[in-house]
Write a protein that holds these residues in place. Structure first.
Motif, PDB file in Angstrom:
ATOM      1  N   LEU A  14       0.871  -1.164   0.000  1.00  0.00           N
ATOM      2  CA  LEU A  14       0.000   0.000   0.000  1.00  0.00           C
ATOM      3  C   LEU A  14       0.911   1.217   0.000  1.00  0.00           C
ATOM      4  N   ASN A  15       0.785   2.084  -1.006  1.00  0.00           N
ATOM      5  CA  ASN A  15       1.727   3.178  -1.216  1.00  0.00           C
ATOM      6  C   ASN A  15       1.174   4.503  -0.708  1.00  0.00           C
ATOM      7  N   THR A  16       2.004   5.225   0.030  1.00  0.00           N
ATOM      8  CA  THR A  16       1.624   6.546   0.508  1.00  0.00           C
ATOM      9  C   THR A  16       2.717   7.559   0.160  1.00  0.00           C
ATOM     10  N   LEU A  17       2.330   8.825   0.124  1.00  0.00           N
ATOM     11  CA  LEU A  17       3.250   9.920  -0.175  1.00  0.00           C
ATOM     12  C   LEU A  17       3.562  10.684   1.110  1.00  0.00           C
ATOM     13  N   GLN A  18       4.839  10.958   1.311  1.00  0.00           N
ATOM     14  CA  GLN A  18       5.292  11.717   2.475  1.00  0.00           C
ATOM     15  C   GLN A  18       5.731  13.119   2.041  1.00  0.00           C
ATOM     16  N   HIS A  19       5.787  14.043   3.018  1.00  0.00           N
ATOM     17  CA  HIS A  19       6.141  15.443   2.766  1.00  0.00           C
ATOM     18  C   HIS A  19       5.212  16.050   1.704  1.00  0.00           C
ATOM     19  N   LYS A  20       3.933  15.833   1.903  1.00  0.00           N
ATOM     20  CA  LYS A  20       2.938  16.296   0.945  1.00  0.00           C
ATOM     21  C   LYS A  20       2.726  17.802   1.056  1.00  0.00           C
ATOM     22  N   PRO A  21       2.499  18.456  -0.068  1.00  0.00           N
ATOM     23  CA  PRO A  21       2.162  19.885  -0.011  1.00  0.00           C
ATOM     24  C   PRO A  21       0.772  20.088   0.579  1.00  0.00           C
ATOM     25  N   LEU A  22       0.512  21.301   1.023  1.00  0.00           N
ATOM     26  CA  LEU A  22      -0.775  21.633   1.629  1.00  0.00           C
ATOM     27  C   LEU A  22      -1.892  21.382   0.635  1.00  0.00           C
ATOM     28  N   GLY A  23      -2.902  20.631   1.058  1.00  0.00           N
ATOM     29  CA  GLY A  23      -4.052  20.352   0.209  1.00  0.00           C
ATOM     30  C   GLY A  23      -4.014  19.014  -0.491  1.00  0.00           C
ATOM     31  N   LEU A  24      -2.858  18.337  -0.505  1.00  0.00           N
ATOM     32  CA  LEU A  24      -2.781  17.040  -1.180  1.00  0.00           C
ATOM     33  C   LEU A  24      -3.370  15.949  -0.287  1.00  0.00           C
ATOM     34  N   THR A  25      -4.222  15.133  -0.865  1.00  0.00           N
ATOM     35  CA  THR A  25      -4.827  14.010  -0.149  1.00  0.00           C
ATOM     36  C   THR A  25      -4.741  12.745  -0.994  1.00  0.00           C
ATOM     37  N   GLN A  26      -4.776  11.613  -0.310  1.00  0.00           N
ATOM     38  CA  GLN A  26      -4.858  10.302  -0.956  1.00  0.00           C
ATOM     39  C   GLN A  26      -6.080   9.586  -0.394  1.00  0.00           C
ATOM     40  N   ASN A  27      -7.145   9.635  -1.166  1.00  0.00           N
ATOM     41  CA  ASN A  27      -8.419   9.131  -0.660  1.00  0.00           C
ATOM     42  C   ASN A  27      -8.724   7.705  -1.085  1.00  0.00           C
ATOM     43  N   THR A  28      -7.956   7.169  -2.027  1.00  0.00           N
ATOM     44  CA  THR A  28      -8.211   5.818  -2.513  1.00  0.00           C
ATOM     45  C   THR A  28      -6.956   4.963  -2.401  1.00  0.00           C
ATOM     46  N   PHE A  29      -7.168   3.665  -2.515  1.00  0.00           N
ATOM     47  CA  PHE A  29      -6.092   2.688  -2.379  1.00  0.00           C
ATOM     48  C   PHE A  29      -5.059   2.847  -3.487  1.00  0.00           C
ATOM     49  N   SER A  30      -3.783   2.866  -3.114  1.00  0.00           N
ATOM     50  CA  SER A  30      -2.681   2.980  -4.081  1.00  0.00           C
ATOM     51  C   SER A  30      -1.818   1.732  -3.983  1.00  0.00           C
ATOM     52  N   PRO A  31      -1.923   0.820  -4.958  1.00  0.00           N
ATOM     53  CA  PRO A  31      -1.237  -0.463  -4.839  1.00  0.00           C
ATOM     54  C   PRO A  31       0.175  -0.460  -5.416  1.00  0.00           C
ATOM     55  N   GLY A  32       0.963  -1.423  -4.996  1.00  0.00           N
ATOM     56  CA  GLY A  32       2.288  -1.651  -5.548  1.00  0.00           C
ATOM     57  C   GLY A  32       2.571  -3.138  -5.633  1.00  0.00           C
ATOM     58  N   LEU A  33       3.332  -3.534  -6.643  1.00  0.00           N
ATOM     59  CA  LEU A  33       3.737  -4.928  -6.838  1.00  0.00           C
ATOM     60  C   LEU A  33       5.240  -4.969  -7.075  1.00  0.00           C
ATOM     61  N   SER A  34       5.899  -5.963  -6.531  1.00  0.00           N
ATOM     62  CA  SER A  34       7.330  -6.108  -6.771  1.00  0.00           C
ATOM     63  C   SER A  34       7.683  -7.588  -6.842  1.00  0.00           C
ATOM     64  N   ALA A  35       8.708  -7.886  -7.642  1.00  0.00           N
ATOM     65  CA  ALA A  35       9.171  -9.263  -7.790  1.00  0.00           C
ATOM     66  C   ALA A  35      10.621  -9.234  -8.232  1.00  0.00           C
ATOM     67  N   GLY A  36      11.369 -10.268  -7.860  1.00  0.00           N
ATOM     68  CA  GLY A  36      12.761 -10.306  -8.273  1.00  0.00           C
ATOM     69  C   GLY A  36      13.500 -11.509  -7.744  1.00  0.00           C
ATOM     70  N   PHE A  37      14.805 -11.471  -7.923  1.00  0.00           N
ATOM     71  CA  PHE A  37      15.701 -12.564  -7.558  1.00  0.00           C
ATOM     72  C   PHE A  37      16.806 -12.022  -6.660  1.00  0.00           C
ATOM     73  N   LEU A  38      17.153 -12.791  -5.617  1.00  0.00           N
ATOM     74  CA  LEU A  38      18.232 -12.437  -4.704  1.00  0.00           C
ATOM     75  C   LEU A  38      19.207 -13.610  -4.590  1.00  0.00           C
ATOM     76  N   ARG A  39      20.488 -13.294  -4.600  1.00  0.00           N
ATOM     77  CA  ARG A  39      21.523 -14.316  -4.463  1.00  0.00           C
ATOM     78  C   ARG A  39      21.945 -14.400  -3.006  1.00  0.00           C
ATOM     79  N   ASP A  40      21.471 -15.434  -2.316  1.00  0.00           N
ATOM     80  CA  ASP A  40      21.742 -15.608  -0.895  1.00  0.00           C
ATOM     81  C   ASP A  40      23.181 -16.082  -0.687  1.00  0.00           C
ATOM     82  N   MET A  41      23.936 -15.346   0.154  1.00  0.00           N
ATOM     83  CA  MET A  41      25.341 -15.683   0.393  1.00  0.00           C
ATOM     84  C   MET A  41      25.614 -15.691   1.895  1.00  0.00           C
ATOM     85  N   PRO A  42      25.418 -16.842   2.559  1.00  0.00           N
ATOM     86  CA  PRO A  42      25.697 -16.937   4.002  1.00  0.00           C
ATOM     87  C   PRO A  42      27.180 -16.753   4.291  1.00  0.00           C
ATOM     88  N   PHE A  43      27.483 -16.168   5.450  1.00  0.00           N
ATOM     89  CA  PHE A  43      28.902 -16.004   5.792  1.00  0.00           C
ATOM     90  C   PHE A  43      29.220 -16.404   7.232  1.00  0.00           C
TER      91      PHE A  43
END
Length: 231
Positions: free
Chosen positions: A45-74
């Motif tokens: 759920l995405n929100t905006l910070q340091h908003k100017p006066l008068g800015l509102t977020q009245n509806t749901f703002s979605p985000g999706l992410s996907a990827g690959f990570l190389r796990d390296m234990p030490f």
């Protein structure tokens, strides 16, 4: 008949010897040099910070992410690791700042609360390079464990689009030059087994040098949601 019996006995003894010489193990070999959590997939759920006066977020703002990570234990128990990777993110931000004009010369204004409109948002498609520090209570015998993963993401804005629609017009602007191409931030993911709480905080502004009236748009993103990790 005696010859047949002798042949059968000889075959039985030979077969038993062969089984003893080459035993079949039913136990599965366990890899003590395991790696964890190579792929990730998340909803936010995405929100905006340091908003100017008068800015509102009245509806749901979605985000999706996907990827690959190389796990390296030490460490020897493989409970501490670092994990660089590569991923993609789609973020949508619904708000009441309308962007009109063109991608070379956009203009910005806040929609009055008395003005009806159907849709107003901007979307971003970002390629990301996460670098993650990992702690988990895992062992090579169990896939269920506690985890705390934290790190930084460095992103490059591949494509952006803003959409405004009311009863009279529809305005779509893509590849807006006012967006920062490079975006970066810190994040943390923590949980047990498959379900993990996730939070990301952008450390730089999403816009370059944009103003609404006399106020600068220095907004950054704060996204919270759920992250899934799989091998």
């Amino acid at each position: 008949m005696r010859s047949f019996f002798k042949i059968f006995l000889l075959f039985y003894v030979f077969n038993g010897f062969a089984q003893d010489a080459n035993p079949v193990f039913s136990a599965t070999k366990i890899d003590s040099l395991y790696r964890e959590d190579q792929f990730y997939f998340g909803f936010t759920l995405n929100t905006l910070q340091h908003k100017p006066l008068g800015l509102t977020q009245n509806t749901f703002s979605p985000g999706l992410s996907a990827g690959f990570l190389r796990d390296m234990p030490f460490n020897k128990s493989r409970t501490v690791a670092i994990a660089p990777g590569l991923g993609f993110t789609y973020n949508s931000f619904n708000h009441n700042i309308v962007i009109k004009g063109s991608n070379e010369s956009p203009n910005y204004s806040i929609i009055s609360s008395q003005t009806p409109y159907n849709k107003n948002r901007f979307e971003q498609f970002i390629i990301e390079i996460p670098i993650e520090f990992r702690w988990r209570s895992s062992t090579y015998e169990s896939y269920k464990f506690w985890r705390i993963y934290s790190g930084f993401k460095f992103g490059y804005l591949l494509y952006d689009r803003s959409i405004y629609k009311d009863g009279l017009e529809k305005v779509v602007i893509s590849r807006n030059n006012d967006f920062n191409k490079f975006q970066y931030g810190a994040y943390i993911s923590a949980g047990y087994n498959s379900i993990n709480v996730y939070a990301y905080y952008g450390l730089n502004s999403m816009f370059k040098s944009v103003k609404i009236g006399n106020e600068s748009l220095t907004m950054n993103a704060f996204n919270v949601g759920i992250m899934f990790y799989i091998l």
